[in-house]
Write an enzyme that holds these catalytic residues in place. Sequence first.
Site, PDB file in Angstrom:
ATOM      1  N   ASN A   9     -97.035  -7.317 -18.712  1.00 54.97           N
ATOM      2  CA  ASN A   9     -97.273  -7.916 -20.025  1.00 54.97           C
ATOM      3  C   ASN A   9     -95.902  -8.209 -20.618  1.00 54.97           C
ATOM      4  OD1 ASN A   9     -97.869  -8.583 -22.640  1.00 54.97           O
ATOM      5  ND2 ASN A   9     -98.654  -6.555 -23.222  1.00 54.97           N
ATOM      6  N   LYS A  11     -95.215  -9.685 -23.285  1.00 56.48           N
ATOM      7  CA  LYS A  11     -95.202  -9.702 -24.763  1.00 56.48           C
ATOM      8  C   LYS A  11     -94.454 -10.962 -25.241  1.00 56.48           C
ATOM      9  CE  LYS A  11     -95.823  -4.773 -24.643  1.00 56.48           C
ATOM     10  NZ  LYS A  11     -95.656  -3.464 -25.273  1.00 56.48           N
ATOM     11  N   HIS A  94    -104.963  -5.836 -27.203  1.00 60.07           N
ATOM     12  CA  HIS A  94    -103.768  -4.991 -27.075  1.00 60.07           C
ATOM     13  C   HIS A  94    -103.524  -4.273 -28.401  1.00 60.07           C
ATOM     14  CE1 HIS A  94     -99.642  -3.706 -26.542  1.00 60.07           C
ATOM     15  NE2 HIS A  94     -99.841  -3.848 -25.247  1.00 60.07           N
ATOM     16  N   GLU A  96    -100.950  -3.784 -30.038  1.00 58.98           N
ATOM     17  CA  GLU A  96    -100.066  -4.522 -30.959  1.00 58.98           C
ATOM     18  C   GLU A  96    -100.851  -5.586 -31.709  1.00 58.98           C
ATOM     19  OE1 GLU A  96     -97.137  -5.477 -28.008  1.00 58.98           O
ATOM     20  OE2 GLU A  96     -96.564  -3.366 -27.919  1.00 58.98           O
ATOM     21  N   GLU A 166    -104.104   2.482 -22.693  1.00 63.85           N
ATOM     22  CA  GLU A 166    -102.710   2.504 -23.148  1.00 63.85           C
ATOM     23  C   GLU A 166    -102.581   3.384 -24.392  1.00 63.85           C
ATOM     24  OE1 GLU A 166    -100.482  -1.244 -21.618  1.00 63.85           O
ATOM     25  OE2 GLU A 166    -101.268  -1.671 -23.604  1.00 63.85           O
ATOM     26  N   GLY A 172     -93.637   1.553 -25.100  1.00 66.69           N
ATOM     27  CA  GLY A 172     -92.283   1.188 -25.499  1.00 66.69           C
ATOM     28  C   GLY A 172     -91.450   2.361 -25.999  1.00 66.69           C
ATOM     29  N   SER A 212     -94.953   2.829 -20.909  1.00 74.48           N
ATOM     30  CA  SER A 212     -93.707   3.268 -20.280  1.00 74.48           C
ATOM     31  C   SER A 212     -93.825   3.487 -18.770  1.00 74.48           C
ATOM     32  CB  SER A 212     -93.168   4.519 -20.975  1.00 74.48           C
ATOM     33  OG  SER A 212     -92.879   4.242 -22.343  1.00 74.48           O
TER      34      SER A 212
END
Length: 250
Positions: A9, A11, A94, A96, A166, A172, A212
Amino acid sequence: MRKKVIAGNWKMNMLPNEAIACIEELAPAVKDTKNEVILCVPYTDLFYALLAAQGTNIKIGAQNMHFEEKGAYTGEVSGQMLKSIGVEYVIIGHSERRQYFAETDETVNKKIKSALANELKPIVCVGETLEQRESGKAEEIFTTQTRKALEGVSPEDAKKIIIAYEPIWAIGTGKTATSEDANNSVKAIRGELTKLYGNSVAEEITIQYGGSVKSSNAKELFTTSDIDGGLVGGASLKADEFAKIVNFDK
Ligand code: 13P
């Protein structure tokens, strides 16, 4: 036997020239893998990435879509549009997008149905925050997200979906869930899928881990009983590092 599926991904990273260079470096390094290799790229890279990936075993996905086919939704891109240029996968829900763009379980569900209607394979993200984990609610959160995401989705269609577990606190941050913890969470998601669709369908559904993932922890995570590969953020931006993750079993 479920196949391992390793998806990057990107992003909001990578200009077209960088995308092409990355795919050209990645392709020879992953050409012999039996694992599925996917790159989910920004909209502006899709066309270039599709061309660069032609004739390789790298599949291309988008990172979001709108649930309507077309209409007055300025700035949005539909599943039909993605399909029309040859995109095969799309990340939906996702964290985010849930956090910054008001994505809800309801829009996630609508997007999944629209993706499936357009023969795109959704990669559906679920996962808890640190606060939810620390208050002992993690399992309830991600199983509920899973159930709501799949509301009204037929067993046949459910088999086409990839779920990515996730945990938000691992995205991250450099903090990875332990392989045992991640596998237990993935097992709990498969348990929820069993309740919804029965054991034989649940056993066919791919469930990835994300948060990660890097070449140094991929093998430990992906060789557990239930984790079927990963959704990889930062480590997918470098072709050599992502290739090592894809080739975790070599
Ligand atoms: P990182 O691998 O950078 O933690 O990101 C994970 C992720 O959000 C993939 O969708």
